[in-house]
Design an enzyme around this catalytic site. Sequence first.
Site, PDB file in Angstrom:
ATOM      1  N   HIS A  77       0.832  -1.204   0.000  1.00 18.96           N
ATOM      2  CA  HIS A  77       0.000   0.000   0.000  1.00 18.96           C
ATOM      3  C   HIS A  77       0.875   1.267   0.000  1.00 18.96           C
ATOM      4  O   HIS A  77       0.726   2.145  -0.858  1.00 18.96           O
ATOM      5  CB  HIS A  77      -0.904  -0.024   1.235  1.00 18.96           C
ATOM      6  CG  HIS A  77      -1.832   1.140   1.350  1.00 18.96           C
ATOM      7  ND1 HIS A  77      -3.147   1.080   0.966  1.00 18.96           N
ATOM      8  CD2 HIS A  77      -1.641   2.421   1.784  1.00 18.96           C
ATOM      9  CE1 HIS A  77      -3.723   2.259   1.167  1.00 18.96           C
ATOM     10  NE2 HIS A  77      -2.831   3.090   1.667  1.00 18.96           N
ATOM     11  N   GLU A  78       1.781   1.337   0.953  1.00 17.86           N
ATOM     12  CA  GLU A  78       2.619   2.546   1.064  1.00 17.86           C
ATOM     13  C   GLU A  78       3.543   2.667  -0.148  1.00 17.86           C
ATOM     14  O   GLU A  78       3.842   3.778  -0.603  1.00 17.86           O
ATOM     15  CB  GLU A  78       3.403   2.552   2.374  1.00 17.86           C
ATOM     16  CG  GLU A  78       2.534   2.503   3.649  1.00 17.86           C
ATOM     17  CD  GLU A  78       1.414   3.545   3.702  1.00 17.86           C
ATOM     18  OE1 GLU A  78       1.572   4.637   3.117  1.00 17.86           O
ATOM     19  OE2 GLU A  78       0.360   3.258   4.315  1.00 17.86           O
TER      20      GLU A  78
HETATM   21 ZN    ZN Z   1      -3.103   5.209   1.825  1.00 15.14          ZN
END
Ligand code: ZN
Length: 508
Positions: free
Chosen positions: A264-265
């Site tokens: 995600h990051e």
């Molecule tokens: Zn996010």
Amino acid sequence: MKEKFAELKRRLQEVYDLRGAIHLLYWDQATYMPPKGAAARGRQLATLEHLSHNKLTDPAIGRLLDELAPYEQELPYDSDEASLLRVTRRDYERAIKVPVEFVSKVSAHRAASFDVWTRARPANDFQAVKPYLEKTLEYSREFANYFPGYEHIADPLIDLSDYGMTAKTIQALFAELRQELLPLVRAILEQPPVDDSFLHRFYPEEKQKAFGEKVITQFGYDFQRGRQDKTHHPFMIKFSLNDVRITTRFDEHNLGDGLFSTLHEAGHALYEQGIAQELEGTPLASGTSSGVHESQSRLWENLVGRSRPFWDHYYPELQAVFPDELQDVSVEQFHRAINKVQRSLIRVDADEVTYNLHVMMRFDFELALLEGRMTVDELPEAWRERMRTDLGVEPPDDKDGVLQDVHWYSGFIGGAFQGYTLGNIMSAQFFQAAQRAHPEIPEQIGQGQFDVLRGWLTEQIYRHGRKFTASELIQRATGQPLGIQPYMNYLRQKYGQLYQLDRVTAPS
Ligand code: ZN
């Protein structure tokens, strides 16, 4: 004109560098700072924030913008120069409308409110934060009223993170989504629950970290221009286009937690690392809105990282890393487990399908609070009621209800949540357009190759930074305005197969 433009850029670069320094101090605060560094760190940040605000609102910037207006008129809309002037004017005009005393008052209140919240949540004590939340609501309204002429009182707050979107357009989009999502969620939850117990065996942190870093390197995350460290609540942060960092956390009894947080990051970071180097040091060198940013984290985490082609390639590698833990688990079982849909109390732990119901509830409450249709006092009960109707689950206490998210306790009420669901909706629309241009993308993902997908995203989205608004970017990249159909089609197809839902599967 050239000299004036250079003078403006020089002044803006100082603001940019101060922002970078502020971000560096935040990063350190959330990763390595010893506990007793907190008091001085608060002061250091306040000092730098003040300096940066003063530099941005310097009347000299306003004068330069006026003098450069004719120059801007001559330039193409999408040129670096015209875009810089347009976006700077927007930032400048917003910044000068808000009195500096208000900014200081709010930042002191935020710090106090956050501090109370960190103790109130574990103690399940909503009464302790209530007066702070009431004050926050008052300040949120006050902020909006520095921008008279809005249609809805939430609009100026939404503009801060999703510029150009309004309460009205988001409400319409969310109403449509909710109507299609609820029957899908119900149909899935009627099915027997998926077994994901093997994800909770013992997975040593070092091995999880190495595997995640290998995957994001293959996504294209550049460790020469970034690094990954540990924190409690993972985030991406940028000091410059060539120093874009991510953070993650690991749970040795939850294989999905660290891995998907890393993906995600990294998605957020690919966006920032993909911005054209010519924009470095200017207000254009940043993602354009929280919705578009989230569309990239969700695209890499979910549409790529939780897809079957992805795991057809990576699962044998993961099994080789954890031979004892995963030897009896097939790729089908693994893929089902990481996409398990369930009733959950906590937004950040929610699956792809139910996640949006958590977000839309918060968005609705923000509007109701700002409009005065709901009081802070009524919030905990409204929360329980809505969770019951939407998800069929009721938080046993406020700790896992209204106290769970930091947003309202460290920022305004309004504009804080819509970006998450806008991002989900956009992620599918972008992914569909990328696949239309390059039908080989799923096959490539199945070979652990991401350059065609990343190349399309860079060309259409990343390199532009803040040149275009979210709506402009979506129209340019996909040929359509933002709509929920690509996202609903994606969910119906994926979860229709995973849960064998013939009834709700859209005809393909
Ligand atoms: Zn996010």
